[in-house]
Design an enzyme around this catalytic site. Structure first.
Site, PDB file in Angstrom:
ATOM      1  N   SER A 132     -18.090  44.267 -86.515  1.00 13.32           N
ATOM      2  CA  SER A 132     -19.362  44.211 -87.058  1.00 13.32           C
ATOM      3  C   SER A 132     -20.627  44.841 -86.621  1.00 13.32           C
ATOM      4  O   SER A 132     -20.832  44.938 -85.307  1.00 13.32           O
ATOM      5  CB  SER A 132     -19.632  42.728 -86.958  1.00 13.32           C
ATOM      6  OG  SER A 132     -20.905  42.604 -87.936  1.00 13.32           O
ATOM      7  N   SER A 184     -23.501  44.200 -87.806  1.00 15.80           N
ATOM      8  CA  SER A 184     -24.806  43.251 -88.083  1.00 15.80           C
ATOM      9  C   SER A 184     -25.399  42.779 -86.411  1.00 15.80           C
ATOM     10  O   SER A 184     -26.831  42.953 -86.404  1.00 15.80           O
ATOM     11  CB  SER A 184     -24.011  41.914 -88.415  1.00 15.80           C
ATOM     12  OG  SER A 184     -23.849  42.256 -89.909  1.00 15.80           O
ATOM     13  N   LYS A 188     -16.138  32.479 -95.620  1.00 13.15           N
ATOM     14  CA  LYS A 188     -17.251  32.483 -96.581  1.00 13.15           C
ATOM     15  C   LYS A 188     -17.242  31.180 -97.603  1.00 13.15           C
ATOM     16  O   LYS A 188     -18.040  30.622 -98.058  1.00 13.15           O
ATOM     17  CB  LYS A 188     -17.511  33.638 -97.273  1.00 13.15           C
ATOM     18  CG  LYS A 188     -18.149  34.732 -96.659  1.00 13.15           C
ATOM     19  CD  LYS A 188     -18.544  35.977 -97.610  1.00 13.15           C
ATOM     20  CE  LYS A 188     -19.104  37.050 -96.841  1.00 13.15           C
ATOM     21  NZ  LYS A 188     -19.455  38.361 -97.520  1.00 13.15           N
ATOM     22  N   ASN A 218     -22.734  33.507 -97.090  1.00 18.72           N
ATOM     23  CA  ASN A 218     -22.649  34.372 -96.127  1.00 18.72           C
ATOM     24  C   ASN A 218     -23.926  33.966 -95.042  1.00 18.72           C
ATOM     25  O   ASN A 218     -24.167  34.919 -94.204  1.00 18.72           O
ATOM     26  CB  ASN A 218     -22.860  35.699 -96.647  1.00 18.72           C
ATOM     27  CG  ASN A 218     -24.187  36.217 -97.204  1.00 18.72           C
ATOM     28  OD1 ASN A 218     -24.970  35.538 -97.678  1.00 18.72           O
ATOM     29  ND2 ASN A 218     -24.672  37.551 -97.060  1.00 18.72           N
ATOM     30  N   ASP A 251     -25.174  38.166-100.642  1.00 20.65           N
ATOM     31  CA  ASP A 251     -24.564  39.414-100.883  1.00 20.65           C
ATOM     32  C   ASP A 251     -24.712  40.147-101.987  1.00 20.65           C
ATOM     33  O   ASP A 251     -25.039  41.211-102.286  1.00 20.65           O
ATOM     34  CB  ASP A 251     -22.841  38.940-100.963  1.00 20.65           C
ATOM     35  CG  ASP A 251     -22.351  38.833 -99.493  1.00 20.65           C
ATOM     36  OD1 ASP A 251     -22.800  39.353 -98.582  1.00 20.65           O
ATOM     37  OD2 ASP A 251     -21.390  38.147 -99.393  1.00 20.65           O
ATOM     38  N   GLY A 288     -12.543  38.236-101.534  1.00 22.80           N
ATOM     39  CA  GLY A 288     -13.638  37.351-101.215  1.00 22.80           C
ATOM     40  C   GLY A 288     -14.793  38.149-101.244  1.00 22.80           C
ATOM     41  O   GLY A 288     -15.915  37.574-101.732  1.00 22.80           O
ATOM     42  N   ARG A 346      -5.373  45.270-107.829  1.00 21.36           N
ATOM     43  CA  ARG A 346      -3.945  45.318-107.658  1.00 21.36           C
ATOM     44  C   ARG A 346      -3.202  44.298-108.029  1.00 21.36           C
ATOM     45  O   ARG A 346      -1.957  44.237-108.577  1.00 21.36           O
ATOM     46  CB  ARG A 346      -3.851  45.886-106.168  1.00 21.36           C
ATOM     47  CG  ARG A 346      -2.440  46.535-105.922  1.00 21.36           C
ATOM     48  CD  ARG A 346      -2.397  46.966-104.450  1.00 21.36           C
ATOM     49  NE  ARG A 346      -3.445  47.989-103.823  1.00 21.36           N
ATOM     50  CZ  ARG A 346      -3.194  49.181-104.205  1.00 21.36           C
ATOM     51  NH1 ARG A 346      -2.126  49.501-104.912  1.00 21.36           N
ATOM     52  NH2 ARG A 346      -4.106  49.741-103.874  1.00 21.36           N
ATOM     53  N   PRO A 400      -2.710  41.450-110.451  1.00 16.22           N
ATOM     54  CA  PRO A 400      -3.237  41.078-111.728  1.00 16.22           C
ATOM     55  C   PRO A 400      -3.562  39.384-111.720  1.00 16.22           C
ATOM     56  O   PRO A 400      -4.729  39.083-112.336  1.00 16.22           O
ATOM     57  CB  PRO A 400      -2.061  41.097-112.707  1.00 16.22           C
ATOM     58  CG  PRO A 400      -1.068  42.019-112.123  1.00 16.22           C
ATOM     59  CD  PRO A 400      -1.411  41.844-110.775  1.00 16.22           C
ATOM     60  N   LEU A 451     -18.789  48.979-101.923  1.00 15.19           N
ATOM     61  CA  LEU A 451     -18.906  47.742-100.643  1.00 15.19           C
ATOM     62  C   LEU A 451     -18.326  48.330 -99.292  1.00 15.19           C
ATOM     63  O   LEU A 451     -18.730  47.717 -98.427  1.00 15.19           O
ATOM     64  CB  LEU A 451     -18.437  46.510-101.186  1.00 15.19           C
ATOM     65  CG  LEU A 451     -19.043  45.866-102.514  1.00 15.19           C
ATOM     66  CD1 LEU A 451     -18.304  44.361-102.547  1.00 15.19           C
ATOM     67  CD2 LEU A 451     -20.305  45.898-102.565  1.00 15.19           C
TER      68      LEU A 451
END
Length: 280
Positions: free
Chosen positions: A25, A27, A76, A97, A112, A134, A156, A158, A216
């Site tokens: 991370s 962060s 989350k 989050n 987010d 997620g 990917r 369905p 993202l």
């Protein structure tokens, strides 16, 4: 004890990030740079929490006097039952989050969606959304809340795309929610293209010059992903990369905890290692 260049004292306010794993991370680097820039006696620490231990971890934050925490994969959704309250965005997305701890109460929220705040959403906006994991749910929810007319989900698997589409229909019944019939989807439909998959090295869908693009995914070294590079080469009017997304949602968390305006430029520079471009 020291975190980066910071000394921890009994007076230091602590926040951190709950996830598994969290060693990758950015962060801690971003938030500790922000605290230092504002002269705040705060520190941000990585908190690896195994799946199944989320409840104990949240109770530990309260017991230890943490001011709050970020929450990342895979916790989350799992953290929600251990919050005393969650905001509307988190409830709709079924994803938290950010935790704010005040008076022993844990308030969960989702910042987010704020990572896509540079994207211009109107009643004529059609979103092509790649991915249904997620990371996808809070961003797709935020786009609809901002006024997007329609969202097409492509994934990917369905069944994952169908599940996300069903959740979105529940919160935006007036909107047009569709599922792409194939992967990768044929053609770059939509006025906004969002990549919520972890794919960094391949352009799943070639962006058009008139599209806004949000990716993202990001590379920790700051190099552009294949989609970001393609979008910039195509001349797309807005390109929000994964590092910019991280900074924007992180700034919102910072402000919830501290009550102070986040030093966004400092945070951006911390994750980019000296490069400080605005989103393009």
């Amino acid at each position: 004890m020291r975190v980066g260049a910071q000394s921890l004292r009994a007076s230091t306010r602590l926040v951190g990030i709950l996830g598994w794993p969290v060693d990758h991370s950015l962060s801690p680097r971003m938030h500790n740079a922000a605290f230092a820039a504002l002269g705040l006696d705060w520190a941000y620490v990585p908190l690896p929490v195994r799946p199944g231990d989320v409840g104990e971890a949240v109770r530990g934050l309260v017991a230890l006097g943490f001011a709050g925490a970020n929450v990342t994969i895979p916790h989350k959704g799992a953290v929600i039952p251990f919050c005393d309250e969650i905001d509307v965005a988190a409830e709709q997305a079924e994803s938290v989050n950010t935790l704010l701890i005040e008076g022993g109460r844990v308030v969960g929220s989702s910042t987010d969606g704020l990572g896509v705040s540079a994207t211009t959403i109107t009643a004529d906006t059609h979103v092509l959304f790649l991915g249904a994991g997620g990371a996808a749910r809070p961003v797709a929810t935020a786009l609809l809340a901002a006024g997007a007319r329609s969202v097409t989900v492509a994934a990917r698997r369905p069944e994952a795309a169908a599940e996300l589409a069903e959740r979105l229909r529940a919160i935006a019944p007036a909107g047009l929610i569709d599922v792409a019939r194939e992967w990768p989807p044929a053609g770059a439909g939509g006025t906004v293209l969002v990549n919520a998959t972890p794919v960094k090295d391949v352009v799943v869908v070639e962006p058009r010059a008139d599209q806004q693009v949000v990716d993202l995914a990001y590379r920790p070294d700051g190099a552009p992903t294949a989609l970001v590079a393609a979008a910039r080469a195509a001349g797309c009017p807005t390109v929000v990369d994964g590092l910019e997304f991280l900074v924007r949602q992180g700034a919102a968390s910072f402000e919830r905890w501290t009550g102070k305006p986040a030093p966004v430029g400092v945070m951006r520079q911390a994750v980019r290692g000296g490069d400080d471009p605005e989103a393009r």
